[in-house]
Design a protein around this motif. Structure first.
Motif, PDB file in Angstrom:
ATOM      1  N   HIS A 407       0.791  -1.235   0.000  1.00  0.00           N
ATOM      2  CA  HIS A 407       0.000   0.000   0.000  1.00  0.00           C
ATOM      3  C   HIS A 407       0.821   1.281   0.000  1.00  0.00           C
ATOM      4  CE1 HIS A 407      -3.166  -2.818   0.712  1.00  0.00           C
ATOM      5  NE2 HIS A 407      -2.903  -3.006   1.987  1.00  0.00           N
ATOM      6  N   TYR A 408       1.949   1.289  -0.695  1.00  0.00           N
ATOM      7  CA  TYR A 408       2.773   2.502  -0.719  1.00  0.00           C
ATOM      8  C   TYR A 408       2.032   3.718  -1.281  1.00  0.00           C
ATOM      9  CZ  TYR A 408       6.871  -0.272   0.458  1.00  0.00           C
ATOM     10  OH  TYR A 408       7.763  -1.069   1.107  1.00  0.00           O
ATOM     11  N   GLU A 409       1.128   3.483  -2.226  1.00  0.00           N
ATOM     12  CA  GLU A 409       0.600   4.620  -2.988  1.00  0.00           C
ATOM     13  C   GLU A 409      -0.627   5.280  -2.361  1.00  0.00           C
ATOM     14  OE1 GLU A 409       0.879   1.749  -6.417  1.00  0.00           O
ATOM     15  OE2 GLU A 409       0.875   3.640  -7.513  1.00  0.00           O
ATOM     16  N   ARG A 410      -1.075   4.791  -1.218  1.00  0.00           N
ATOM     17  CA  ARG A 410      -2.315   5.342  -0.655  1.00  0.00           C
ATOM     18  C   ARG A 410      -2.244   6.851  -0.418  1.00  0.00           C
ATOM     19  NH1 ARG A 410      -4.349   0.771   3.770  1.00  0.00           N
ATOM     20  NH2 ARG A 410      -5.338  -0.587   2.221  1.00  0.00           N
ATOM     21  N   THR A 411      -1.060   7.325  -0.048  1.00  0.00           N
ATOM     22  CA  THR A 411      -0.940   8.757   0.262  1.00  0.00           C
ATOM     23  C   THR A 411      -0.315   9.546  -0.883  1.00  0.00           C
ATOM     24  OG1 THR A 411       1.211   8.325   1.271  1.00  0.00           O
ATOM     25  CG2 THR A 411      -0.717   8.328   2.747  1.00  0.00           C
ATOM     26  N   TRP A 412      -0.116   8.906  -2.034  1.00  0.00           N
ATOM     27  CA  TRP A 412       0.526   9.591  -3.160  1.00  0.00           C
ATOM     28  C   TRP A 412      -0.557  10.291  -3.980  1.00  0.00           C
ATOM     29  CZ3 TRP A 412       4.707   5.755  -5.452  1.00  0.00           C
ATOM     30  CH2 TRP A 412       5.554   5.328  -4.413  1.00  0.00           C
TER      31      TRP A 412
END
Ligand code: FE2
Length: 432
Positions: A407-412
């Motif tokens: 889930h790296y991209e949740r805050t991108w």
């Protein structure tokens, strides 16, 4: 075909099946092997006779590949995107694609566009401090903070989504899907013109890299290939004495059934696995290899039934590990292992979902080795079910449920947005 196999099918003994992975695996393997042998025997042929047919077919293909190599010919079929788009692919090229089961599409995307996507991905991960935050592969190894991965667990970059929903990708996927027989028994097993937009990762392997590669394996399933009712129907001709009728391009019963869970599973039905090159790659720089024999699955499925394999062993296939292909049981097949030719950024590479493949090792790699994994996963009940998970992951920037929950991209905030979906993208996610 013998008279027995025409008239005997209805009377053949039924096979036991397991909707979930069996708790006692060795016992279940013994049971299914005995049942498969009994069923083949009831058709009037022995397992040895049936396997001999498959072995002859495979041997002819292995020899053809060896002869082509001897003549200095490229083993992998290559088709120009322009011909594919214009509908002018020659009958000979189509026949070779169906024989070898794999393909390079030259100029699938303009080279500059692919190189631009590669740069965009670098900007996307750098701008979001991916490497500073990288926690190591999966969720298991927190010790390697700061080390740069080669496989980026990144799914929702604008570059990836632009490629997935592009007209050029849709065109190639439809072409590949239509190599399959997708209507039979009064059922339309999948829609060849509609892809389900299976989100996968990217690989960026830098210049100078040493890589051990990836051993020969296949991805369509594990013990479920023999043990679930759906796969038993899909491989029915291998198990009922009508092996001559086995067709690796027949989609019947492949697009509905469940797959045993595991870290290597793919929830989607893929006609072809594939990737799009985002850098130029030479054929000797740790690239993809396959055993380019479309019908080799018959060999892989029947080999465990021969008498030299222990009764509780499916030639090493286990649940929750990839299906291994190895010298011990499959040396005839492995002798045909063939690498892709040199590819350029914008070319794409495809291989039948049942095909043995590997990645060659490389030392001190020349140039980059960058790819976007984008398969052909046509719309069907199985892929429609998974699309619900994909929509959810897309909406929140999460890792899709087939992959580790990173889930790296949740805050991108600059990931690809719903408003940027075109009609292909919306259809692929099941939004229209
Ligand atoms: Fe694989």
């Amino acid at each position: 075909m013998s008279a027995q196999s025409v008239f005997g099918t209805a009377a053949l003994p039924a096979l036991p099946s397991w909707a979930e992975p069996p708790a006692d695996r060795p016992a279940a393997i013994r049971q299914i092997k005995a049942a498969l042998r009994a069923r083949i025997a009831a058709s009037g042929r022995t397992v040895d006779e049936v396997f001999a047919v498959v072995e002859r077919q495979v041997k002819a293909e292995v020899e053809d590949i060896a002869a082509a190599r001897e003549r200095g010919e490229e083993i992998w079929p290559v088709i120009e995107y322009a011909d594919l788009a214009a509908g002018t692919v020659s009958p000979a090229a189509l026949a070779l694609l169906r024989r070898r089961g794999c393909l390079v599409v030259r100029g699938h995307f303009p080279r500059e566009q692919a190189l631009g996507w590669d740069r965009d991905i670098v900007d996307y991960v750098d701008g979001n401090r991916f490497f500073e935050n990288y926690r190591g592969p999966g969720d298991d190894f927190f010790g390697s903070v700061g080390s740069k991965p080669e496989i980026y667990p990144i799914y929702w970059s604008p570059a990836q989504m632009q490629a997935r929903q592009s007209d050029r990708m849709a065109r190639v996927q439809a072409f590949l899907n239509s190599q399959w027989k997708y209507e039979s028994e009064g059922v339309r097993w999948f829609d060849p013109e509609r892809d389900s937009l299976y989100p996968d990762r990217i690989r960026r392997r830098p210049e100078g890299a040493d890589s051990a590669g990836l051993g020969t394996h296949l991805d369509p399933g594990t013990l479920d290939l023999w043990m679930t009712a759906a796969y038993q129907k899909a491989f029915r001709h291998l198990f009922d004495g009508t092996v001559e009728q086995y067709d690796p391009w027949d989609a019947a019963h492949r697009t509905d059934g469940p797959q045993y869970p595991g870290t290597t599973m793919c929830s989607a039905f893929r006609t072809f696995q594939g990737w799009t090159a985002l850098s130029d790659m030479d054929h000797d720089q740790g690239v993809l290899h396959t055993v380019p024999i479309a019908g080799a699955m018959a060999y892989l499925m029947l080999r465990p039934l021969l008498a030299d394999v222990p009764d509780d062993d499916m030639c090493g296939v286990a649940v929750n590990q990839v299906f291994p292909a190895g010298e011990k049981w499959h040396s005839l097949l492995l002798s045909a292992l063939s690498g892709i030719p040199d590819v350029r950024a914008g070319d794409s590479v495809w291989w039948h979902c049942d095909m043995i493949h590997s990645v060659a090792p490389v030392q001190s790699q020349r140039g980059w080795g960058n790819v976007m994994y984008i398969p052909a996963a046509p719309w069907c009940p199985r892929n429609e079910r998974y699309a619900a998970d994909v929509r959810e992951a897309f909406g929140t920037g999460s890792s899709p449920s087939d992959f580790p929950a990173e889930h790296y991209e949740r805050t991108w905030t600059n990931r690809f947005q719903p408003a940027d979906l075109n009609e292909t993208g919306r259809r692929g996610l099941g939004l229209d």
